[in-house]
Motif scaffolding. Structure first.
Motif, PDB file in Angstrom:
ATOM      1  N   SER A  94       7.671  -2.253   9.781  1.00 25.56           N
ATOM      2  CA  SER A  94       6.835  -3.404  10.083  1.00 25.56           C
ATOM      3  C   SER A  94       6.284  -4.018   8.806  1.00 25.56           C
ATOM      4  CB  SER A  94       5.679  -2.975  10.997  1.00 25.56           C
ATOM      5  OG  SER A  94       4.783  -4.045  11.232  1.00 25.56           O
ATOM      6  N   ASP A  95       6.565  -5.298   8.589  1.00 24.62           N
ATOM      7  CA  ASP A  95       6.040  -6.040   7.439  1.00 24.62           C
ATOM      8  C   ASP A  95       6.383  -5.395   6.107  1.00 24.62           C
ATOM      9  OD1 ASP A  95       4.910  -8.014   9.045  1.00 24.62           O
ATOM     10  OD2 ASP A  95       3.043  -6.904   9.275  1.00 24.62           O
ATOM     11  N   GLY A  96       7.481  -4.658   6.070  1.00 20.74           N
ATOM     12  CA  GLY A  96       7.942  -4.051   4.818  1.00 20.74           C
ATOM     13  C   GLY A  96       7.234  -2.780   4.414  1.00 20.74           C
ATOM     14  N   ARG A  99       4.977  -1.138  -0.232  1.00 19.04           N
ATOM     15  CA  ARG A  99       6.001  -2.135   0.090  1.00 19.04           C
ATOM     16  C   ARG A  99       6.263  -3.000  -1.140  1.00 19.04           C
ATOM     17  NH1 ARG A  99       3.078  -6.762   3.953  1.00 19.04           N
ATOM     18  NH2 ARG A  99       1.518  -7.443   2.427  1.00 19.04           N
ATOM     19  N   HIS A 100       7.385  -3.696  -1.124  1.00 17.80           N
ATOM     20  CA  HIS A 100       7.697  -4.662  -2.175  1.00 17.80           C
ATOM     21  C   HIS A 100       6.748  -5.846  -2.085  1.00 17.80           C
ATOM     22  CE1 HIS A 100      11.477  -2.968  -3.684  1.00 17.80           C
ATOM     23  NE2 HIS A 100      11.755  -2.642  -2.441  1.00 17.80           N
ATOM     24  N   ARG A 101       6.404  -6.388  -3.237  1.00 19.82           N
ATOM     25  CA  ARG A 101       5.664  -7.639  -3.299  1.00 19.82           C
ATOM     26  C   ARG A 101       6.659  -8.728  -3.691  1.00 19.82           C
ATOM     27  NH1 ARG A 101       0.645  -7.383  -7.118  1.00 19.82           N
ATOM     28  NH2 ARG A 101      -0.087  -6.101  -5.372  1.00 19.82           N
ATOM     29  N   THR A 120      -3.031   8.936   9.313  1.00 23.60           N
ATOM     30  CA  THR A 120      -3.641   8.212   8.204  1.00 23.60           C
ATOM     31  C   THR A 120      -4.522   7.093   8.754  1.00 23.60           C
ATOM     32  OG1 THR A 120      -1.792   6.653   8.032  1.00 23.60           O
ATOM     33  CG2 THR A 120      -1.664   8.667   6.703  1.00 23.60           C
ATOM     34  N   PRO A 121      -5.467   6.599   7.946  1.00 22.25           N
ATOM     35  CA  PRO A 121      -6.285   5.465   8.396  1.00 22.25           C
ATOM     36  C   PRO A 121      -5.433   4.206   8.583  1.00 22.25           C
ATOM     37  CG  PRO A 121      -7.236   6.545   6.461  1.00 22.25           C
ATOM     38  CD  PRO A 121      -5.859   7.093   6.620  1.00 22.25           C
ATOM     39  N   ASP A 122      -5.921   3.267   9.356  1.00 24.56           N
ATOM     40  CA  ASP A 122      -5.261   1.973   9.460  1.00 24.56           C
ATOM     41  C   ASP A 122      -5.144   1.351   8.068  1.00 24.56           C
ATOM     42  OD1 ASP A 122      -5.153   2.273  12.196  1.00 24.56           O
ATOM     43  OD2 ASP A 122      -6.943   1.057  12.574  1.00 24.56           O
ATOM     44  N   GLN A 164       8.826  18.004  -7.511  1.00 28.31           N
ATOM     45  CA  GLN A 164       8.067  17.508  -6.386  1.00 28.31           C
ATOM     46  C   GLN A 164       8.975  17.095  -5.239  1.00 28.31           C
ATOM     47  OE1 GLN A 164       5.798  14.149  -7.935  1.00 28.31           O
ATOM     48  NE2 GLN A 164       7.132  12.720  -6.854  1.00 28.31           N
ATOM     49  N   ALA A 165       8.403  17.118  -4.028  1.00 26.15           N
ATOM     50  CA  ALA A 165       9.086  16.696  -2.812  1.00 26.15           C
ATOM     51  C   ALA A 165       8.402  15.459  -2.256  1.00 26.15           C
ATOM     52  CB  ALA A 165       9.075  17.811  -1.775  1.00 26.15           C
ATOM     53  N   MET A 166       9.191  14.583  -1.631  1.00 25.60           N
ATOM     54  CA  MET A 166       8.664  13.359  -1.048  1.00 25.60           C
ATOM     55  C   MET A 166       9.290  13.133   0.325  1.00 25.60           C
ATOM     56  SD  MET A 166       8.898  11.022  -4.480  1.00 25.60           S
ATOM     57  CE  MET A 166      10.298  11.984  -5.055  1.00 25.60           C
ATOM     58  N   THR A 167       8.519  12.580   1.244  1.00 25.66           N
ATOM     59  CA  THR A 167       9.016  12.154   2.545  1.00 25.66           C
ATOM     60  C   THR A 167       8.601  10.714   2.767  1.00 25.66           C
ATOM     61  OG1 THR A 167       8.851  14.411   3.428  1.00 25.66           O
ATOM     62  CG2 THR A 167       9.065  12.622   5.012  1.00 25.66           C
ATOM     63  N   ILE A 168       9.488   9.949   3.383  1.00 27.90           N
ATOM     64  CA  ILE A 168       9.240   8.533   3.627  1.00 27.90           C
ATOM     65  C   ILE A 168       9.367   8.266   5.126  1.00 27.90           C
ATOM     66  CG2 ILE A 168       9.951   6.179   3.068  1.00 27.90           C
ATOM     67  CD1 ILE A 168      11.378   7.445   0.583  1.00 27.90           C
ATOM     68  N   TRP A 169       8.336   7.635   5.694  1.00 23.59           N
ATOM     69  CA  TRP A 169       8.332   7.263   7.107  1.00 23.59           C
ATOM     70  C   TRP A 169       8.226   5.747   7.235  1.00 23.59           C
ATOM     71  CZ3 TRP A 169       5.274  11.196   5.101  1.00 23.59           C
ATOM     72  CH2 TRP A 169       5.473  12.494   5.614  1.00 23.59           C
ATOM     73  N   ASN A 170       8.728   5.218   8.340  1.00 21.11           N
ATOM     74  CA  ASN A 170       8.494   3.803   8.598  1.00 21.11           C
ATOM     75  C   ASN A 170       7.109   3.614   9.227  1.00 21.11           C
ATOM     76  OD1 ASN A 170       8.749   4.436  11.319  1.00 21.11           O
ATOM     77  ND2 ASN A 170      10.699   3.372  11.601  1.00 21.11           N
ATOM     78  N   ALA A 171       6.772   2.376   9.520  1.00 21.38           N
ATOM     79  CA  ALA A 171       5.419   2.089  10.004  1.00 21.38           C
ATOM     80  C   ALA A 171       5.150   2.673  11.382  1.00 21.38           C
ATOM     81  CB  ALA A 171       5.191   0.573  10.024  1.00 21.38           C
ATOM     82  N   SER A 172       6.211   3.051  12.105  1.00 26.69           N
ATOM     83  CA  SER A 172       6.061   3.670  13.425  1.00 26.69           C
ATOM     84  C   SER A 172       5.966   5.181  13.358  1.00 26.69           C
ATOM     85  CB  SER A 172       7.232   3.262  14.330  1.00 26.69           C
ATOM     86  OG  SER A 172       7.255   1.861  14.516  1.00 26.69           O
ATOM     87  N   GLY A 173       6.058   5.750  12.139  1.00 27.45           N
ATOM     88  CA  GLY A 173       5.945   7.190  11.968  1.00 27.45           C
ATOM     89  C   GLY A 173       7.257   7.940  12.025  1.00 27.45           C
ATOM     90  N   ARG A 174       8.382   7.240  11.997  1.00 27.77           N
ATOM     91  CA  ARG A 174       9.690   7.890  12.013  1.00 27.77           C
ATOM     92  C   ARG A 174      10.142   8.176  10.578  1.00 27.77           C
ATOM     93  NH1 ARG A 174      15.453   5.499  14.371  1.00 27.77           N
ATOM     94  NH2 ARG A 174      16.684   7.395  13.969  1.00 27.77           N
ATOM     95  N   ALA A 175      10.504   9.423  10.315  1.00 28.25           N
ATOM     96  CA  ALA A 175      10.984   9.786   8.981  1.00 28.25           C
ATOM     97  C   ALA A 175      12.343   9.147   8.726  1.00 28.25           C
ATOM     98  CB  ALA A 175      11.076  11.298   8.841  1.00 28.25           C
TER      99      ALA A 175
END
Length: 295
Positions: A252-254, A202-204, A157-159, A272-283
Motif C-alpha cells: 500500500s502506497d509503496g 518506501r522510495h521517495r 507496530t504503531p500506525d 545480521q538478518a532482515m525480514t520484509i513485509w508488505n503493508a498488510s503484514g505478509r512476508a
C-alpha cells in the motif's frame, strides 16, 4: 554513508518492466539545495552496448567513495532482466561488494545455467578501479508442491501516522531518496544492548513497484550493529543476499515494513538478518548481510 557520519551503510535493485510506480516526481531538491534524481529516472540512463550495459551514477546516489550498494545491486538485476527478457521471477540473489563502484559503470550479465524451471545469471559490475560488485541471481518459475509452511507474520507496530522519522541529520545524502519511519526497537548510536529495529520504508519519488524496486529499498538501512555503539564509525557491506518469498509484490502506497537484527558483532564484522513485509503484514523476503565495522 560517508566516513564522517553513519559511514558507508549501503542499499540494493530495479526493473522497469512494471507500469506501476510509487510517487510522480522525477527529481526533487533537498533542504540544502542538492538535486535528487529518483530511481526510475536514473535507470533510464542504463544503456546497452552489445552484451554490456553502461550507466553514470549521479552524486546523490553515492555513499562515501562508492555507489550506494542497493543501487549497485539494482543495476545488476536490471541489466539481467533487460538482457534476458523471458526470465521467470527472481527467487534469490547474492551480492558481493568487492571494491568501489566509481566513474562510468560497466555491467555484464551472463547466463550461468538454464534448467527447466530455474535460470542462474551472473553479473559483474565494474567501475574505474575494476570489479566492484559480483552478483549471482536465481530466477525460478512457480511449481505445484505438497509442501507449504507460511512465513512469520509481521510484528505489531504503531500506525504509520504515529511513527517518527528514523533518519536524522547525520544520515548520508542518499537516505533522502527514501521515506523512513521508526516502527519499533532501538536507533543507531543508541548504545542499546539489543541490536534490533523495525522501520517503515518506501522510495521517495518515482520507483518501480517490482522486485528490483523492492531490492533497492531493502538495503537502505544502517546495520543493526550500530545500535550497540554511541560512536560514529566507518562501515562497509561485504556481502548481501535476499530470498524472495513470493512473486506477488504488492503493498500500500509503496510502504514496506523491515526488521533488522544483528546476530553477532565481533572481530570487526557483524552478521545480521532482515525480514520484509508488505503493508498488510505478509512476508515477502528474507535477507542477510555481512558488514565490516572499523571501530
Amino acid at each position: 554513508m560517508t566516513d564522517e557520519n553513519f559511514s558507508r551503510f549501503d542499499v540494493h535493485t530495479v526493473s522497469l518492466r512494471s507500469a506501476h510506480f510509487a510517487g510522480s516526481v522525477e527529481d526533487h531538491e533537498t533542504s540544502n539545495g542538492a538535486i535528487m534524481i529518483d530511481l526510475l529516472t536514473l535507470l533510464t540512463g542504463l544503456r546497452a552496448d552489445g552484451e554490456t550495459y553502461q550507466i553514470a551514477v549521479s552524486e546523490d546516489w553515492l555513499q562515501g567513495r562508492t555507489t550506494f550498494g542497493g543501487l549497485s545491486a539494482a543495476i545488476c538485476v536490471e541489466s539481467a532482466l533487460r538482457q534476458y527478457a523471458d526470465l521467470p521471477p527472481l527467487r534469490s540473489a547474492q551480492f558481493t561488494f568487492v571494491g568501489p563502484a566509481t566513474g562510468l559503470l560497466s555491467v555484464r550479465p551472463a547466463i550461468l545455467r538454464q534448467g527447466s524451471s530455474t535460470t542462474f545469471v551472473g553479473v559483474d559490475l565494474c567501475g574505474a578501479a575494476g570489479l566492484a560488485t559480483r552478483a549471482t541471481l536465481c530466477f525460478g518459475s512457480a511449481r505445484s508442491s505438497a509442501i507449504h509452511h507460511p512465513p512469520v507474520m509481521a510484528p505489531q507496530t504503531p500506525d504509520r501516522e504515529l511513527c517518527q522519522p528514523f533518519f536524522d541529520s547525520r544520515a548520508p545524502l542518499v537516505t533522502q531518496h527514501f521515506d523512513c519511519l521508526r516502527a519499533g526497537g532501538a536507533l543507531p548510536l543508541d548504545g542499546s544492548p539489543n541490536p534490533n529495529y523495525q522501520v517503515w520504508l518506501r522510495h521517495r519519488g518515482s520507483a518501480p513497484q517490482s522486485i528490483t524496486g523492492l531490492v533497492a529499498v531493502a538495503d537502505a538501512l544502517p546495520p543493526a550493529a550500530l545500535v550497540l555503539s554511541k560512536t560514529i564509525a566507518p562501515l562497509s557491506t561485504v556481502s548481501w543476499m535476499i530470498d524472495v518469498l513470493t512473486d506477488q509484490l504488492e503493498t500500500s502506497d509503496g510502504w514496506w515494513l523491515i526488521e533488522a537484527s544483528a546476530d553477532n558483532a565481533a572481530d570487526g564484522y557483524s552478521s545480521q538478518a532482515m525480514t520484509i513485509w508488505n503493508a498488510s503484514g505478509r512476508a515477502v523476503a528474507h535477507a542477510r548481510q555481512d558488514i565490516a565495522i572499523f571501530i
